[in-house]
Design a protein around this motif. Structure first.
Motif, PDB file in Angstrom:
ATOM      1  N   GLU A 368       0.833  -1.207   0.000  1.00 44.80           N
ATOM      2  CA  GLU A 368       0.000   0.000   0.000  1.00 44.80           C
ATOM      3  C   GLU A 368       0.865   1.254   0.000  1.00 44.80           C
ATOM      4  N   GLU A 369       1.918   1.232   0.802  1.00 53.10           N
ATOM      5  CA  GLU A 369       2.809   2.389   0.868  1.00 53.10           C
ATOM      6  C   GLU A 369       3.505   2.631  -0.469  1.00 53.10           C
ATOM      7  N   MET A 370       4.009   1.564  -1.077  1.00 45.96           N
ATOM      8  CA  MET A 370       4.704   1.708  -2.358  1.00 45.96           C
ATOM      9  C   MET A 370       3.766   2.226  -3.438  1.00 45.96           C
ATOM     10  N   GLN A 371       2.549   1.681  -3.481  1.00 49.21           N
ATOM     11  CA  GLN A 371       1.585   2.117  -4.489  1.00 49.21           C
ATOM     12  C   GLN A 371       1.202   3.570  -4.287  1.00 49.21           C
ATOM     13  N   ALA A 372       0.989   3.951  -3.019  1.00 46.49           N
ATOM     14  CA  ALA A 372       0.624   5.332  -2.732  1.00 46.49           C
ATOM     15  C   ALA A 372       1.763   6.271  -3.077  1.00 46.49           C
ATOM     16  N   SER A 373       2.988   5.847  -2.812  1.00 44.02           N
ATOM     17  CA  SER A 373       4.146   6.683  -3.130  1.00 44.02           C
ATOM     18  C   SER A 373       4.292   6.858  -4.630  1.00 44.02           C
ATOM     19  N   ARG A 374       4.102   5.781  -5.387  1.00 38.41           N
ATOM     20  CA  ARG A 374       4.179   5.869  -6.853  1.00 38.41           C
ATOM     21  C   ARG A 374       3.102   6.809  -7.399  1.00 38.41           C
ATOM     22  N   ALA A 375       1.901   6.678  -6.839  1.00 36.54           N
ATOM     23  CA  ALA A 375       0.798   7.536  -7.295  1.00 36.54           C
ATOM     24  C   ALA A 375       1.129   9.007  -7.063  1.00 36.54           C
ATOM     25  N   GLU A 376       1.769   9.297  -5.921  1.00 35.34           N
ATOM     26  CA  GLU A 376       2.142  10.682  -5.630  1.00 35.34           C
ATOM     27  C   GLU A 376       3.172  11.194  -6.633  1.00 35.34           C
ATOM     28  N   MET A 377       4.133  10.338  -6.987  1.00 35.05           N
ATOM     29  CA  MET A 377       5.190  10.747  -7.927  1.00 35.05           C
ATOM     30  C   MET A 377       4.635  11.032  -9.313  1.00 35.05           C
ATOM     31  N   MET A 378       3.519  10.386  -9.648  1.00 37.88           N
ATOM     32  CA  MET A 378       2.935  10.582 -10.980  1.00 37.88           C
ATOM     33  C   MET A 378       2.062  11.811 -11.074  1.00 37.88           C
ATOM     34  N   LEU A 379       1.725  12.411  -9.933  1.00 35.33           N
ATOM     35  CA  LEU A 379       0.839  13.588  -9.954  1.00 35.33           C
ATOM     36  C   LEU A 379       1.600  14.831 -10.418  1.00 35.33           C
TER      37      LEU A 379
END
Length: 379
Positions: A368-379
């Motif tokens: 969950e943390e990795m996915q959330a972090s990736r999503a933030e980087m793509m914003l």
């Protein structure tokens, strides 16, 4: 009325331990080496506090950054972060003091023992207008059971299922036993002063209830509402969705106080509302989304899941207006597939051991943390 989002912040309590789910206390060392973290009376869990913000994307990062830093500190020691809000694999018979010289910790251990050794999320909303703050406290007190039901993540204790979806809330020592539905600021101040004089409260922080006013100098200087009832929510998207629902209810109250302040729109008295709310909290701690609750408007029975669906429908127009639908959307999945406790209990009923369930939860938390972090980087 031109609505603005409120300041929001979190107090996050976490357990640390081994990848097999065993709890290992390192709060003393962590608090010495990582300035973001503070130790709790029992060293198996620790806490960090996020910086207040009205922006949900900033809130997501403020939730994730300390966890990433803590993980980096834990990894070389063969340790990790544990999901769940109780000592799922034990040992709840033993209190592991983090500070033997702290008299407050001594009071906690002597008075409550490991009942207080839990992990949770406290959600704070900034409200400086005292009239609005106490109206919001009344509404949230009457609906806190719904937010507990969405967050429930503590069905195990000492390697056995307890029969509760939130063992944390069922065991946590609420104090004082009878907390009124505060009529206004003056009522709250008088009540706290009397509680301190009588010794029912040991200090101004010793108000342990589902929701309370908070601020720089309690009970006199207040600037926020603090929701204390939620279990640990490891998925940042779900936590922000629960926060969005809470904020939208409070913003709706600000728009329509005559409709949403229970003191003005309920058929029940303030005494009846306080009793109803506490009973609902206990019911939600047992059965969470499937609990039969009593609605604060008239005392009628309603299933928790249905009540939450009604609230989501009610706040959806305002969510659209404030561009908050994305923040709210993860609640649909929780209502459909169940909260963390319900999913864990389903796995357990199919033959998985509690340790196996927790090991999968530990992996899921990291993902969950990795996915959330990736999503933030793509914003």
């Amino acid at each position: 009325m031109d609505m603005k989002l409120l300041l929001k912040g979190f107090e996050v309590e976490l357990f640390t331990g081994r990848p097999n789910g065993e709890h290992v206390g390192v709060a003393v060392e962590v608090s010495q080496e990582l300035q973001e973290f503070v130790k709790e009376p029992d060293q198996r869990n620790l806490e960090y506090i996020t910086k207040p913000s009205s922006d949900y994307s900033l809130l997501r990062e403020s939730l994730l950054a300390p966890r990433r830093k803590l993980r980096s500190w834990l990894r070389p020691k063969g340790l990790t972060l544990l999901p769940g809000s109780t000592l799922s694999l034990g040992d709840s018979k033993r209190f592991e003091r983090s500070d033997l010289s702290n008299p407050y910790h001594d009071l906690i251990e002597t008075s409550y023992g490991t009942k207080v050794v839990t992990a949770s999320i406290h959600i704070n909303l900034g409200l400086e207008d005292l009239h609005l703050l106490f109206a919001a406290l009344r509404l949230v007190r009457c609906e806190a059971s719904l937010l507990l039901a969405l967050s429930a993540s503590s069905p195990f204790l000492d390697n056995v299922p307890t029969g509760m979806h939130s063992q944390r809330w069922s065991q946590f020592p609420l104090n004082p036993n009878d907390v009124p539905l505060f009529l206004d600021y003056e009522h709250y101040v008088r009540w706290v002063e009397n509680s301190l004089l009588s010794g029912v409260m040991r200090n101004e922080r010793h108000l342990w209830t589902s929701v309370r006013p908070n601020g720089p100098r309690r009970p006199y200087e207040l600037n926020r509402l603090e929701l204390r009832i939620c279990d640990l929510i490891t998925d940042p998207s779900v936590l922000l969705a629960v926060t969005a629902l809470l904020e939208l209810r409070v913003l709706s109250l600000i728009k329509e106080p005559e409709k949403l302040d229970p003191l003005k729109s309920s058929e029940l008295s303030e005494i009846e509302l306080a009793v109803l709310s506490d009973k609902n909290d206990l019911a939600a701690s047992k059965d969470s989304l499937d609990a039969a609750l009593s609605h604060w408007r008239d005392g009628s029975l309603i299933i928790c899941r249905d009540w939450i669906k009604d609230l989501v429908e009610e706040v959806t127009p305002l969510a659209k207006e404030l561009s908050m639908l994305d923040q709210l959307s993860p609640l649909a999945s929780v209502l459909r597939t169940g909260n963390q406790s319900m999913q864990w209990l389903q796995d357990y009923s199919q033959g998985k051991s509690i340790q196996s369930v927790l090991k999968e939860g530990i992996s899921a938390m990291a993902i969950e943390e990795m996915q959330a972090s990736r999503a933030e980087m793509m914003l």
